[in-house]
Every structure is written in C-alpha cells, then in structure tokens.
Write a protein that holds these residues in place. Structure first.
Motif, PDB file in Angstrom:
ATOM      1  N   ASP A  39       0.833  -1.209   0.000  1.00 43.81           N
ATOM      2  CA  ASP A  39       0.000   0.000   0.000  1.00 43.81           C
ATOM      3  C   ASP A  39       0.866   1.257   0.000  1.00 43.81           C
ATOM      4  O   ASP A  39       0.543   2.251  -0.669  1.00 43.81           O
ATOM      5  N   GLY A  40       1.975   1.237   0.751  1.00 40.65           N
ATOM      6  CA  GLY A  40       2.875   2.388   0.783  1.00 40.65           C
ATOM      7  C   GLY A  40       3.523   2.643  -0.560  1.00 40.65           C
ATOM      8  O   GLY A  40       3.663   3.793  -0.988  1.00 40.65           O
ATOM      9  N   LEU A  41       3.909   1.579  -1.255  1.00 37.24           N
ATOM     10  CA  LEU A  41       4.513   1.738  -2.580  1.00 37.24           C
ATOM     11  C   LEU A  41       3.504   2.278  -3.586  1.00 37.24           C
ATOM     12  O   LEU A  41       3.816   3.167  -4.389  1.00 37.24           O
ATOM     13  N   VAL A  42       2.276   1.740  -3.536  1.00 34.53           N
ATOM     14  CA  VAL A  42       1.248   2.183  -4.483  1.00 34.53           C
ATOM     15  C   VAL A  42       0.832   3.621  -4.215  1.00 34.53           C
ATOM     16  O   VAL A  42       0.516   4.372  -5.145  1.00 34.53           O
ATOM     17  N   ARG A  43       0.853   4.032  -2.950  1.00 36.88           N
ATOM     18  CA  ARG A  43       0.486   5.402  -2.611  1.00 36.88           C
ATOM     19  C   ARG A  43       1.399   6.401  -3.322  1.00 36.88           C
ATOM     20  O   ARG A  43       0.963   7.467  -3.757  1.00 36.88           O
ATOM     21  N   HIS A  44       2.667   6.056  -3.460  1.00 37.66           N
ATOM     22  CA  HIS A  44       3.622   6.942  -4.133  1.00 37.66           C
ATOM     23  C   HIS A  44       3.807   6.597  -5.611  1.00 37.66           C
ATOM     24  O   HIS A  44       4.363   7.401  -6.370  1.00 37.66           O
ATOM     25  N   ASN A  45       3.349   5.400  -6.010  1.00 42.64           N
ATOM     26  CA  ASN A  45       3.564   4.935  -7.389  1.00 42.64           C
ATOM     27  C   ASN A  45       2.294   4.256  -7.908  1.00 42.64           C
ATOM     28  O   ASN A  45       2.214   3.022  -7.946  1.00 42.64           O
ATOM     29  N   PRO A  46       1.275   5.029  -8.272  1.00 45.50           N
ATOM     30  CA  PRO A  46       0.001   4.440  -8.718  1.00 45.50           C
ATOM     31  C   PRO A  46       0.166   3.477  -9.893  1.00 45.50           C
ATOM     32  O   PRO A  46      -0.669   2.573 -10.054  1.00 45.50           O
ATOM     33  N   ALA A  82       9.274   5.840  -6.592  1.00 48.92           N
ATOM     34  CA  ALA A  82       9.503   6.528  -5.323  1.00 48.92           C
ATOM     35  C   ALA A  82       9.390   5.501  -4.199  1.00 48.92           C
ATOM     36  O   ALA A  82       8.308   4.971  -3.929  1.00 48.92           O
ATOM     37  N   VAL A  83      10.515   5.204  -3.555  1.00 46.95           N
ATOM     38  CA  VAL A  83      10.548   4.185  -2.506  1.00 46.95           C
ATOM     39  C   VAL A  83      10.558   4.865  -1.144  1.00 46.95           C
ATOM     40  O   VAL A  83      11.487   5.623  -0.842  1.00 46.95           O
ATOM     41  N   PRO A  84       9.550   4.644  -0.303  1.00 45.30           N
ATOM     42  CA  PRO A  84       9.573   5.214   1.046  1.00 45.30           C
ATOM     43  C   PRO A  84      10.788   4.715   1.824  1.00 45.30           C
ATOM     44  O   PRO A  84      11.107   3.527   1.796  1.00 45.30           O
ATOM     45  N   ASP A  97       7.031   7.439   5.980  1.00 48.35           N
ATOM     46  CA  ASP A  97       6.631   7.065   4.631  1.00 48.35           C
ATOM     47  C   ASP A  97       6.656   8.254   3.673  1.00 48.35           C
ATOM     48  O   ASP A  97       6.733   8.089   2.471  1.00 48.35           O
ATOM     49  N   SER A  98       6.548   9.461   4.231  1.00 47.77           N
ATOM     50  CA  SER A  98       6.528  10.652   3.373  1.00 47.77           C
ATOM     51  C   SER A  98       7.899  10.941   2.771  1.00 47.77           C
ATOM     52  O   SER A  98       8.008  11.685   1.810  1.00 47.77           O
ATOM     53  N   VAL A 127      11.931  -4.092  -0.694  1.00 45.41           N
ATOM     54  CA  VAL A 127      12.467  -3.433  -1.888  1.00 45.41           C
ATOM     55  C   VAL A 127      13.967  -3.650  -1.947  1.00 45.41           C
ATOM     56  O   VAL A 127      14.673  -3.490  -0.947  1.00 45.41           O
ATOM     57  N   LYS A 128      14.444  -4.022  -3.114  1.00 42.73           N
ATOM     58  CA  LYS A 128      15.880  -4.112  -3.352  1.00 42.73           C
ATOM     59  C   LYS A 128      16.236  -3.199  -4.522  1.00 42.73           C
ATOM     60  O   LYS A 128      15.520  -3.159  -5.521  1.00 42.73           O
ATOM     61  N   ILE A 129      17.327  -2.481  -4.378  1.00 47.29           N
ATOM     62  CA  ILE A 129      17.831  -1.627  -5.451  1.00 47.29           C
ATOM     63  C   ILE A 129      19.106  -2.269  -5.978  1.00 47.29           C
ATOM     64  O   ILE A 129      20.129  -2.310  -5.295  1.00 47.29           O
TER      65      ILE A 129
END
Length: 266
Positions: A39-46, A82-84, A97-98, A127-129
């Motif tokens: 949910d946090g990822l989708v909030r920043h990346n629809p 955008a990764v929190p 998260d912001s 998340v892995k970069i």
C-alpha cells in the motif's frame, strides 16, 4: 535471535535443535506488514497498481553449502519509482513514509523470501535496489516473465502460499520450498531443484555416524570387559545394519514430513 535465512542457519552459533522438523508457527503480523508495504509503494507509485509485466529472477545466497532463495520481481515500466525510506532495509526508525528515494526503474526490484526468528517463520516482501548488469544480486537465475499482474496480486500470492505452510523445517519445509511453490503457482517455472538431496545426505551421514559410533563404543567396552573380538565385531556389524536401515528410511520420512507441514502437499 534476529530474523535468519536458510544459509545463515548453517552457522555453528545458530540454535538448530528445532529446525529439522519444526520452527514454530507463521507470524500473522508479517502478513499485514506485506500488505502495508505494498500500500505504501502504491500510494507513491500508482502505476504499480496497474497490470504490468514483471521480469522475474531466482536470487540465491550460499553459506556452508546451503542456499537461501528469494524471488526477485522487476516491473517493466518507464517511470522512476519513489521508494519510502521506511521500507528500505537500512532505514532508521525516524524515517517516515513521506520521505522517499527516487529509483531508476531498471534498478527497482521486489524481493520475496521466507525467514525465521526466535519463535516463528514469516514471508517478507521488501524493496531491493540492484544493478544486475553491474553484478549486483549475486547468482541470479532468470525465470519466465509474469504477465498482466499487479503488485497487489503478487503480494496476495506471496501471502497465500505462506499460509499453506504449517511449520518451518530444514527437512521438508524451508525457504526453498516456499519459493519453489510460489514460482510454480505464478507459472514462472515448472520445477526448481532444491537442496533436498544435500539435506538428506547430511541426515544420512548423521544417522550412519551415530549408529557406527555407538557400535564402536559398545565394541570397545566389550573388549575392555574381556569379551572376545568376535563380540566386538558383531556389535559393529549390528550398528552398520541399523544405520543402513535408518538411512534408507530418510527419503520416505522426508516425504512424510513434507506432507505434514503443508496444507496442499504435492
């Protein structure tokens, strides 16, 4: 004990007394955390909520002969992600998260794996970069692409397959079996060979060594007590036969344990 992976459980310092057959129960809050992460990822990346193609890889890390597996998924899309910071593995507790980090889409991956801690086992989605062209990620095995799938569908599959595991055990129900099952469920590969043969060889070695060791000890005691050499040899031979019988039973025992630890054992 902090969370551990299969490869780290090979370390001598680990308490592995319960790992062969059982390592507690599934941690329920971990399933909620996976959904919160998504949910946090989708909030920043629809765009991640849309049906996308995902490039998939089997990631492996090895220590003392045991390989820890994770499934790596990379969405095929052109926007930066955008990764929190709160979802980064090196995040501090003050990061919210912001606060986000922009990541090149070619370096963004979701990692799914099964871990254990002191009392429970749990799946983790993180998340892995990675710059895999530059050698990041270690030994990666390309799998089939996952087509027309959302990040929510990926997370749902990770959670549902974890729920099928009744208990964690090196013997029949570890991180490799979880990823093997998830990969097959998502139709990314028909069959991934696990390290089961290594674990069974290890258990056979322990069985044979234990039986022979006990037989040798009994034979030595018999000689020390004044018995004939034939008694000592007979003790050793009996131990060898018991070891052979137990060793042959390892394979059938493995399948029985696997069935017991999975709700939908194959």
């Amino acid at each position: 004990m902090d969370s551990l992976c299969l490869a780290e459980l090979a370390e001598p310092a680990c308490d592995r007394s319960r790992l062969v057959f059982n390592y507690g129960q599934l941690k329920p809050c971990a399933l909620d955390y996976i959904n919160e992460t998504v949910d946090g990822l989708v909030r920043h990346n629809p765009q991640l909520a849309e049906e996308l193609t995902w490039r998939c890889y089997l990631g492996q890390s090895s220590l003392r002969g045991l390989a820890h597996w994770m499934l790596l998924l990379q969405p095929v899309q052109e926007k930066e992600v955008a990764v929190p910071f709160s979802q980064m593995r090196n995040a501090t507790i003050e990061m919210a998260d912001s606060m986000t980090r922009s990541v090149d889409p070619g370096h963004f991956f979701l990692a799914i794996e099964l871990l254990v801690d002191e009392d429970t086992f749990f799946p983790r989605l993180s998340v892995k970069i990675l710059d895999i062209d530059g050698g990041d990620g270690g030994q990666l095995i390309p799998l089939n692409d996952l087509n027309a799938s959302t990040i929510h569908a990926v997370a749902f599959a990770a959670v549902e397959r974890a729920k099928k595991i009744k208990s964690y055990g090196l013997f029949g129900s570890n991180c490799q079996h979880y990823i093997q099952d998830l990969v097959k469920h998502l139709k990314l590969d028909s069959e991934l060979p696990t390290d089961d043969h290594k674990i069974m060889d290890f258990l056979r070695a322990i069985t044979v060594t234990g039986c022979l060791g006990g037989a040798i000890a009994r034979g030595a005691l018999a000689v020390a007590a004044g018995a004939s050499c034939s008694v000592a040899v007979g003790s050793l031979a009996a131990g060898s036969l018991v070891a052979l019988g137990l060793s042959k039973g390892i394979s059938s025992a493995y399948h029985a344990v696997y069935s017991r630890q999975h709700d939908d054992a194959m």
